[in-house]
Design a protein around this motif. Structure first.
Motif, PDB file in Angstrom:
ATOM      1  N   ALA A   1       0.829  -1.196   0.000  1.00 55.94           N
ATOM      2  CA  ALA A   1       0.000   0.000   0.000  1.00 55.94           C
ATOM      3  C   ALA A   1       0.865   1.249   0.000  1.00 55.94           C
ATOM      4  CB  ALA A   1      -0.916  -0.008   1.214  1.00 55.94           C
ATOM      5  N   SER A   2       0.447   2.240  -0.766  1.00 58.37           N
ATOM      6  CA  SER A   2       1.129   3.534  -0.753  1.00 58.37           C
ATOM      7  C   SER A   2       0.801   4.261   0.551  1.00 58.37           C
ATOM      8  CB  SER A   2       0.673   4.381  -1.945  1.00 58.37           C
ATOM      9  OG  SER A   2      -0.681   4.783  -1.763  1.00 58.37           O
ATOM     10  N   LEU A   3       1.501   5.347   0.803  1.00 62.02           N
ATOM     11  CA  LEU A   3       1.237   6.110   2.021  1.00 62.02           C
ATOM     12  C   LEU A   3      -0.175   6.677   2.038  1.00 62.02           C
ATOM     13  CD1 LEU A   3       4.629   8.002   2.486  1.00 62.02           C
ATOM     14  CD2 LEU A   3       3.737   6.111   3.870  1.00 62.02           C
ATOM     15  N   THR A   4      -0.639   7.190   0.911  1.00 62.02           N
ATOM     16  CA  THR A   4      -2.000   7.722   0.887  1.00 62.02           C
ATOM     17  C   THR A   4      -3.041   6.609   1.018  1.00 62.02           C
ATOM     18  OG1 THR A   4      -1.974   7.749  -1.536  1.00 62.02           O
ATOM     19  CG2 THR A   4      -1.428   9.811  -0.396  1.00 62.02           C
ATOM     20  N   GLU A   5      -2.725   5.428   0.528  1.00 57.52           N
ATOM     21  CA  GLU A   5      -3.656   4.302   0.732  1.00 57.52           C
ATOM     22  C   GLU A   5      -3.727   3.924   2.210  1.00 57.52           C
ATOM     23  OE1 GLU A   5      -3.505   1.946  -3.538  1.00 57.52           O
ATOM     24  OE2 GLU A   5      -1.872   1.664  -2.112  1.00 57.52           O
ATOM     25  N   ARG A   6      -2.613   4.000   2.896  1.00 61.75           N
ATOM     26  CA  ARG A   6      -2.627   3.707   4.334  1.00 61.75           C
ATOM     27  C   ARG A   6      -3.413   4.775   5.093  1.00 61.75           C
ATOM     28  NH1 ARG A   6       3.376   2.267   6.239  1.00 61.75           N
ATOM     29  NH2 ARG A   6       2.227   1.867   8.200  1.00 61.75           N
ATOM     30  N   LEU A   7      -3.260   6.037   4.692  1.00 66.29           N
ATOM     31  CA  LEU A   7      -4.045   7.098   5.315  1.00 66.29           C
ATOM     32  C   LEU A   7      -5.532   6.911   5.040  1.00 66.29           C
ATOM     33  CD1 LEU A   7      -1.799  10.204   4.496  1.00 66.29           C
ATOM     34  CD2 LEU A   7      -1.990   9.018   6.694  1.00 66.29           C
ATOM     35  N   ALA A   8      -5.851   6.528   3.822  1.00 68.05           N
ATOM     36  CA  ALA A   8      -7.258   6.302   3.471  1.00 68.05           C
ATOM     37  C   ALA A   8      -7.825   5.102   4.228  1.00 68.05           C
ATOM     38  CB  ALA A   8      -7.392   6.093   1.965  1.00 68.05           C
ATOM     39  N   ASP A   9      -7.031   4.046   4.371  1.00 66.73           N
ATOM     40  CA  ASP A   9      -7.484   2.878   5.132  1.00 66.73           C
ATOM     41  C   ASP A   9      -7.790   3.270   6.577  1.00 66.73           C
ATOM     42  OD1 ASP A   9      -7.319   1.102   3.005  1.00 66.73           O
ATOM     43  OD2 ASP A   9      -5.265   0.482   3.485  1.00 66.73           O
ATOM     44  N   TRP A  10      -6.924   4.093   7.164  1.00 69.45           N
ATOM     45  CA  TRP A  10      -7.162   4.550   8.538  1.00 69.45           C
ATOM     46  C   TRP A  10      -8.455   5.351   8.623  1.00 69.45           C
ATOM     47  CZ3 TRP A  10      -7.499   9.673  10.199  1.00 69.45           C
ATOM     48  CH2 TRP A  10      -7.610   9.835  11.588  1.00 69.45           C
ATOM     49  N   GLN A  11      -8.669   6.212   7.644  1.00 63.95           N
ATOM     50  CA  GLN A  11      -9.858   7.057   7.656  1.00 63.95           C
ATOM     51  C   GLN A  11     -11.128   6.217   7.512  1.00 63.95           C
ATOM     52  OE1 GLN A  11      -9.224  10.694   5.569  1.00 63.95           O
ATOM     53  NE2 GLN A  11     -11.395  11.098   5.227  1.00 63.95           N
ATOM     54  N   VAL A  12     -11.095   5.227   6.629  1.00 58.35           N
ATOM     55  CA  VAL A  12     -12.254   4.340   6.453  1.00 58.35           C
ATOM     56  C   VAL A  12     -12.523   3.564   7.737  1.00 58.35           C
ATOM     57  CG1 VAL A  12     -13.089   2.303   5.222  1.00 58.35           C
ATOM     58  CG2 VAL A  12     -12.015   4.174   3.951  1.00 58.35           C
ATOM     59  N   ALA A  13     -11.458   3.083   8.371  1.00 59.25           N
ATOM     60  CA  ALA A  13     -11.623   2.334   9.620  1.00 59.25           C
ATOM     61  C   ALA A  13     -12.201   3.222  10.722  1.00 59.25           C
ATOM     62  CB  ALA A  13     -10.287   1.740  10.058  1.00 59.25           C
ATOM     63  N   ARG A  14     -11.747   4.475  10.802  1.00 63.27           N
ATOM     64  CA  ARG A  14     -12.259   5.379  11.825  1.00 63.27           C
ATOM     65  C   ARG A  14     -13.728   5.710  11.590  1.00 63.27           C
ATOM     66  NH1 ARG A  14      -8.840   6.230  16.274  1.00 63.27           N
ATOM     67  NH2 ARG A  14     -10.900   6.889  17.001  1.00 63.27           N
ATOM     68  N   ARG A  15     -14.145   5.686  10.360  1.00 69.76           N
ATOM     69  CA  ARG A  15     -15.567   5.918  10.096  1.00 69.76           C
ATOM     70  C   ARG A  15     -16.416   4.820  10.720  1.00 69.76           C
ATOM     71  NH1 ARG A  15     -18.087   9.311   6.927  1.00 69.76           N
ATOM     72  NH2 ARG A  15     -16.263   9.870   5.696  1.00 69.76           N
ATOM     73  N   GLN A  16     -15.862   3.623  10.770  1.00 73.43           N
ATOM     74  CA  GLN A  16     -16.598   2.508  11.349  1.00 73.43           C
ATOM     75  C   GLN A  16     -16.625   2.557  12.870  1.00 73.43           C
ATOM     76  OE1 GLN A  16     -18.331   0.385   9.366  1.00 73.43           O
ATOM     77  NE2 GLN A  16     -17.588   1.739   7.730  1.00 73.43           N
TER      78      GLN A  16
END
Length: 458
Positions: free
Chosen positions: A4-19
């Motif tokens: 995963a790229s750095l922005t993909e990791r940031l996006a994954d964190w953001q999606v997880a926090r939404r949950q």
């Protein structure tokens, strides 16, 4: 499977926090940051620079999003730009030390504009603020001192935070969040040359970053793809703007249970000047209480870290913007007046003969231990030597407003009242605004009426 790229990791964190959402303490920290941001923005309404941005706003087509100082709304991007700029004029907006950024001036106006546009709740707004601060500070803290010498981190890192906050409110999926960050990074900008010349450009930086982040997220929602490797790519953000930075720090400990969110690491300004001047101001204020009545000061010595000298070694400032970035002026003001507020940068104060006579007798220097502690610790020591040879010393390692030495909620509201009054808001409406801010953590759609129709500069 590709890493995963750095922005993909940031996006994954953001999606997880939404949950899983955010704790009440996280949202309350965000609410206090919105309060502090709004006070700074309202104070900007009462300035000549603020009038320039308001005049620009009047030239733009009407829209549905609240713009402070105007009765009629503007587009989401114009509102984000002007509200962001207004909040960065009087130098009272928040600071994060590790990233050397002013997150509120970028993230809050971007989040507020998008939240109003999509009909989000106050709780949605506060969650977006938490997200935007997290992303902005993480990028900023990885940039390094060489980047900061030429570029204003608030602007270059801020565009990522604005895009993340806007993306949260636009409910972007993982791919579109990655695109939003990619489209944000390609717009990163903001040079320090204005500070060399005393130009008025500085508030344009957070305003433009806020608007560009909103634009990036909006276009990504519509399908405009963005670079996955915008941060660490060979022709990306770090390679181009911060080649000695540490891009992997952006995602370091991301999502770890024992890793506090960045909204809890924010410093709030009690003085109306660059944060680099606050530790010496605090030390000078402490010394003032110890100096004998009527004592004649022969000389003053300030020791601090290099970044403070790079930006704020200005022994003969002639304008308010320059004085706000002058270690010498701010310490002289603290010693002479016992405060460094908005009034201390008015024309009368700038031409105070006794204060100006002290400026040539103030020396500034780098102290190795303080340089080594920076940016985790923005510290300074001040020594005053009197005409009779006596010396008085004081140091400040944790300036007032740091997380370790915070302003109380009551002090924050007191600061807000003073800033709002400086912007021309009457006392009754100031209390209305505080009531709005106190109830911001609500699940109902944002009611922006309290921010509409505020007095604009004549």
């Amino acid at each position: 499977m590709l890493e995963a790229s750095l922005t993909e990791r940031l996006a994954d964190w953001q999606v997880a926090r939404r949950q899983i959402g955010f704790a009440a303490a996280d949202l309350e920290a965000a609410r206090l940051l919105v309060l502090d941001w709004l006070g700074s923005a309202l104070a900007g309404l009462g300035t000549d620079t603020g009038r320039i941005f308001l005049e620009y706003a009047r030239l733009q087509p009407a829209g549905k999003v609240t713009l402070l100082g105007l009765a009629e709304g503007r587009s989401v991007e114009v509102a984000a730009l002007v509200n962001g700029a207004l909040s960065h004029i009087v130098e009272m907006d928040d600071v994060e030390r590790a990233s050397v950024t002013h997150p509120g001036a970028v993230v809050v106006p971007a989040a507020l504009a998008v939240a109003e546009r999509v009909g989000a709740s106050g709780l949605d707004l506060l969650a977006a603020v938490v997200v935007g601060y997290e992303i902005m500070v993480r990028v900023g803290a990885a940039l390094g001192p060489e980047h900061y010498y030429h570029f204003h981190n608030t602007s270059t890192a801020g565009v990522f935070g604005a895009a993340a906050a806007a993306g949260w409110l636009l409910d972007l999926d993982r791919d579109r969040l990655v695109w939003a960050l990619g489209n944000a990074g390609t717009q990163a900008s903001g040079l320090w040359q204005f500070n060399e010349e005393g130009a008025l450009t500085k508030p344009l930086h957070p305003g433009r970053a806020a608007a560009n982040g909103v634009l990036a997220a909006t276009l990504s929602r519509l399908g405009l793809t963005g670079a996955r490797h915008i941060l660490e790519g060979d022709r990306g953000f770090f390679a181009g703007l911060a080649p000695r930075g540490q891009p992997l720090r952006v995602a370091e400990h991301l999502g770890a249970r024992d890793e506090p969110l960045r909204v809890h690491a924010i410093s709030i300004k009690p003085h109306a000047s660059c944060r680099h001047t606050h530790a010496p101001i605090d030390a000078a204020l402490a010394l003032r209480t110890r100096l004998p009545a009527g004592a004649e000061i022969d000389k003053v010595a300030i020791s601090t870290y290099q970044a403070a000298l790079t930006l704020c070694d200005k022994p003969d400032p002639r304008t308010a913007p320059d004085a706000k970035f002058s270690l010498q002026y701010c310490v002289a003001s603290a010693l002479r007046h016992g405060r460094v507020g908005l009034a201390e940068f008015a024309d009368a104060a700038l031409h105070d003969g006794a204060l100006r006579a002290l400026l040539p007798r103030i020396d500034v220097a780098v102290e190795p231990a303080r340089e080594a502690a920076y940016p985790a610790c923005w510290s300074a020591a001040v020594r005053v030597t009197l005409a009779d040879g006596r010396t008085f010393d004081a140091a400040q390692d944790r300036p007032k407003g740091d997380p370790e030495n915070p302003l109380t909620p009551a002090e924050l509201e007191h600061k807000f009242r003073g800033l709002a009054a400086a912007g021309g808001i009457d006392a009754a409406h100031i209390e209305t605004l505080l009531g709005w801010l106190r109830t911001l953590a609500s699940a109902t759609p944002l009611d922006m009426q309290a921010l509409r129709g505020l007095p604009s500069a004549p």
